[in-house]
Design an enzyme around this catalytic site. Sequence first.
Site, PDB file in Angstrom:
ATOM      1  N   CYS A  23      48.285  -6.731  22.765  1.00 59.96           N
ATOM      2  CA  CYS A  23      48.425  -6.843  21.300  1.00 59.96           C
ATOM      3  C   CYS A  23      48.842  -8.257  20.894  1.00 59.96           C
ATOM      4  O   CYS A  23      49.669  -8.897  21.545  1.00 59.96           O
ATOM      5  CB  CYS A  23      49.442  -5.827  20.798  1.00 59.96           C
ATOM      6  SG  CYS A  23      49.575  -5.807  19.007  1.00 59.96           S
ATOM      7  N   CYS A  44      48.873  12.733  18.092  1.00 56.71           N
ATOM      8  CA  CYS A  44      48.997  11.384  17.515  1.00 56.71           C
ATOM      9  C   CYS A  44      48.381  10.366  18.457  1.00 56.71           C
ATOM     10  O   CYS A  44      48.763  10.289  19.628  1.00 56.71           O
ATOM     11  CB  CYS A  44      50.463  11.000  17.341  1.00 56.71           C
ATOM     12  SG  CYS A  44      51.423  12.212  16.472  1.00 56.71           S
ATOM     13  N   CYS A 104      58.464  -4.408  21.966  1.00 60.54           N
ATOM     14  CA  CYS A 104      57.258  -3.689  22.385  1.00 60.54           C
ATOM     15  C   CYS A 104      56.654  -4.170  23.702  1.00 60.54           C
ATOM     16  O   CYS A 104      56.297  -5.342  23.855  1.00 60.54           O
ATOM     17  CB  CYS A 104      56.200  -3.756  21.291  1.00 60.54           C
ATOM     18  SG  CYS A 104      54.754  -2.740  21.700  1.00 60.54           S
ATOM     19  N   ARG A 139      62.035  12.994  12.697  1.00 66.37           N
ATOM     20  CA  ARG A 139      61.683  13.131  14.117  1.00 66.37           C
ATOM     21  C   ARG A 139      62.650  12.377  15.018  1.00 66.37           C
ATOM     22  O   ARG A 139      62.880  11.183  14.848  1.00 66.37           O
ATOM     23  CB  ARG A 139      60.252  12.663  14.385  1.00 66.37           C
ATOM     24  CG  ARG A 139      59.857  12.864  15.860  1.00 66.37           C
ATOM     25  CD  ARG A 139      58.388  12.599  16.132  1.00 66.37           C
ATOM     26  NE  ARG A 139      57.558  13.336  15.237  1.00 66.37           N
ATOM     27  CZ  ARG A 139      56.622  12.790  14.450  1.00 66.37           C
ATOM     28  NH1 ARG A 139      56.399  11.507  14.512  1.00 66.37           N
ATOM     29  NH2 ARG A 139      55.911  13.531  13.645  1.00 66.37           N
ATOM     30  N   CYS A 192      56.254  -8.140  18.226  1.00 68.02           N
ATOM     31  CA  CYS A 192      57.369  -7.195  18.039  1.00 68.02           C
ATOM     32  C   CYS A 192      58.260  -7.239  19.286  1.00 68.02           C
ATOM     33  O   CYS A 192      57.794  -6.918  20.395  1.00 68.02           O
ATOM     34  CB  CYS A 192      56.823  -5.787  17.813  1.00 68.02           C
ATOM     35  SG  CYS A 192      55.492  -5.738  16.570  1.00 68.02           S
ATOM     36  N   CYS A 227      53.719   8.910   7.739  1.00 67.29           N
ATOM     37  CA  CYS A 227      54.713   9.011   8.808  1.00 67.29           C
ATOM     38  C   CYS A 227      55.310   7.625   8.943  1.00 67.29           C
ATOM     39  O   CYS A 227      54.615   6.689   9.348  1.00 67.29           O
ATOM     40  CB  CYS A 227      54.045   9.457  10.113  1.00 67.29           C
ATOM     41  SG  CYS A 227      55.179   9.414  11.522  1.00 67.29           S
ATOM     42  N   CYS A 255      47.148  12.586  13.703  1.00 61.95           N
ATOM     43  CA  CYS A 255      47.890  11.417  13.229  1.00 61.95           C
ATOM     44  C   CYS A 255      47.361  10.223  14.018  1.00 61.95           C
ATOM     45  O   CYS A 255      47.067  10.365  15.211  1.00 61.95           O
ATOM     46  CB  CYS A 255      49.382  11.602  13.500  1.00 61.95           C
ATOM     47  SG  CYS A 255      50.374  10.160  13.041  1.00 61.95           S
TER      48      CYS A 255
HETATM   49  N1  SAM Z   1      50.270  -1.313  16.852  1.00 64.73           N
HETATM   50  C1  SAM Z   1      50.564  -0.391  15.823  1.00 64.73           C
HETATM   51  C2  SAM Z   1      51.763  -0.799  15.003  1.00 64.73           C
HETATM   52  O1  SAM Z   1      52.635  -1.479  15.476  1.00 64.73           O
HETATM   53  O2  SAM Z   1      51.813  -0.376  13.844  1.00 64.73           O
HETATM   54  C3  SAM Z   1      50.751   1.027  16.310  1.00 64.73           C
HETATM   55  C4  SAM Z   1      51.480   1.311  17.618  1.00 64.73           C
HETATM   56  S1  SAM Z   1      53.204   0.806  17.681  1.00 64.73           S
HETATM   57  C5  SAM Z   1      53.538   0.934  19.395  1.00 64.73           C
HETATM   58  C6  SAM Z   1      54.059   2.141  16.876  1.00 64.73           C
HETATM   59  C7  SAM Z   1      55.562   2.077  16.771  1.00 64.73           C
HETATM   60  O3  SAM Z   1      56.143   2.390  18.023  1.00 64.73           O
HETATM   61  C8  SAM Z   1      56.209   0.773  16.390  1.00 64.73           C
HETATM   62  O4  SAM Z   1      56.155   0.510  15.028  1.00 64.73           O
HETATM   63  C9  SAM Z   1      57.640   1.004  16.832  1.00 64.73           C
HETATM   64  O5  SAM Z   1      58.401   1.546  15.771  1.00 64.73           O
HETATM   65  C10 SAM Z   1      57.496   2.024  17.979  1.00 64.73           C
HETATM   66  N2  SAM Z   1      57.886   1.418  19.268  1.00 64.73           N
HETATM   67  C11 SAM Z   1      57.172   0.531  20.001  1.00 64.73           C
HETATM   68  N3  SAM Z   1      57.833   0.160  21.112  1.00 64.73           N
HETATM   69  C12 SAM Z   1      59.011   0.824  21.095  1.00 64.73           C
HETATM   70  C13 SAM Z   1      60.130   0.855  21.975  1.00 64.73           C
HETATM   71  N4  SAM Z   1      60.191   0.099  23.072  1.00 64.73           N
HETATM   72  N5  SAM Z   1      61.157   1.669  21.658  1.00 64.73           N
HETATM   73  C14 SAM Z   1      61.117   2.430  20.537  1.00 64.73           C
HETATM   74  N6  SAM Z   1      60.087   2.435  19.674  1.00 64.73           N
HETATM   75  C15 SAM Z   1      59.041   1.640  19.934  1.00 64.73           C
HETATM   76 FE1  SF4 Z   2      51.429  -4.541  18.786  1.00 64.27          FE
HETATM   77 FE2  SF4 Z   2      53.465  -3.238  19.840  1.00 64.27          FE
HETATM   78 FE3  SF4 Z   2      53.827  -4.564  17.585  1.00 64.27          FE
HETATM   79 FE4  SF4 Z   2      52.289  -2.317  17.582  1.00 64.27          FE
HETATM   80  S1  SF4 Z   2      54.486  -2.448  17.996  1.00 64.27           S
HETATM   81  S2  SF4 Z   2      51.846  -4.283  16.599  1.00 64.27           S
HETATM   82  S3  SF4 Z   2      51.401  -2.472  19.645  1.00 64.27           S
HETATM   83  S4  SF4 Z   2      53.300  -5.454  19.579  1.00 64.27           S
END
Ligand code: SAM
Ligand code: SF4
Length: 328
Positions: free
Chosen positions: A56, A100, A63, A263, A60, A191, A131
């Site tokens: 990606c 989802c 992530c 949730r 973030c 959501c 979802c």
């Molecule tokens: N890439 C898209 C986005 O960011 O909107 C969808 C997938 S992203 C992985 C969905 C959500 O997963 C993120 O917004 C975050 O809130 C949650 N998430 C990701 N990594 C996480 C982690 N290590 N611990 C807890 N929540 C996490």
């Molecule tokens: Fe990409 Fe992870 Fe951020 Fe979603 S949460 S936009 S998968 S870096």
Amino acid sequence: MTQAATRHDWTLAEINALFDLPFSDLVFRAQTVHREHFDPNKVQLSTLLSIKTGGCAEDCKYCPQAAQYDTGVHAEKLMPLETVLADARRARDAGASRYCMGAAWRTPKDKDLDKVIEMVRGVRALGMETCVTLGMLKAEQAKRLKDAGLDYYNHNIDTSEEYYGEVITTRTYQDRLDTLEHVRDAGLNVCCGGIVGMGEGRDDRAGMLLTLANMPRHPESVPINMLVQVEGTPFFGVDPLDHFEFVRTIAVARILMPASFVRLSAGREAMPEGIQALCFLAGANSIFYGERLLTTPNPESDRDARLFDRLGIAPLASEDLAARPAAE
Ligand code: SAM
Ligand code: SF4
Ligand code: DTB
């Protein structure tokens, strides 16, 4: 019992005052609100699948799927339709009412959206709610998903507006709110929640819930994630959040958004079952069910089934969901 009107005009001071209550007073209040709107012994089960993993472009800091962090998660292609549908069938047969699908995209390309739409149609045909979480959406992309029969779109605000810059720099808080507006305008269920345990303060947890609770309509589903710390991400090694503070966050979310599903999301693998039970007492009524979240582990399904048995909790069926009024 008379129900208090659902509010959209909370102040930060009021929310902080809820967080400051003695633990038992807060949980009692949350459980009281919970019983006015829900059967307290029913929990909704969603199963997650990462349909497009890793690589990606966003940054973030929590992530494992961001390309710029070395986490051992490698970029994969979008999964074939049949693989997704076979997994959805397994989830349905194990008792999940919603499926989802998550993709590690900043925003979907139109040709990818075509493929996701086929997945949504296929999962719906199995009798499950659907979802997807695909990143930022334009208005017409949200409409296409709605036309395909999608039930929910997940897009989190993640944290407070003030702390947001410490978490992500490649897109803004406003970008997220814009996507949420497109999703709402398309007539999809929203959501939307966030993550705690990222080194934020209580004010930020309160601020995140303030944004959610003061939306013109509350998200139908509010995932509260405890950070899953993954080696290689910048947030690996931050001080873990006290479990009772996590329960407080759930309780405050329940009080602010009384008709929404709250949730208990990521983080259960590292959470004692007693704390999870407290989360249910504090008004959590939905979980991710199945051995895997997107890239990290979640409790085994039979372990969750045993926990539900011990607590006298039953999974909510799709029919119960269809009969509920929408969140306000
Ligand atoms: N890439 C898209 C986005 O960011 O909107 C969808 C997938 S992203 C992985 C969905 C959500 O997963 C993120 O917004 C975050 O809130 C949650 N998430 C990701 N990594 C996480 C982690 N290590 N611990 C807890 N929540 C996490
Ligand atoms: Fe990409 Fe992870 Fe951020 Fe979603 S949460 S936009 S998968 S870096
Ligand atoms: C949400 O709020 N939590 C889920 C779902 N929406 C997509 C994701 C949790 C991801 C946890 C880290 C991982 O497994 O990669």
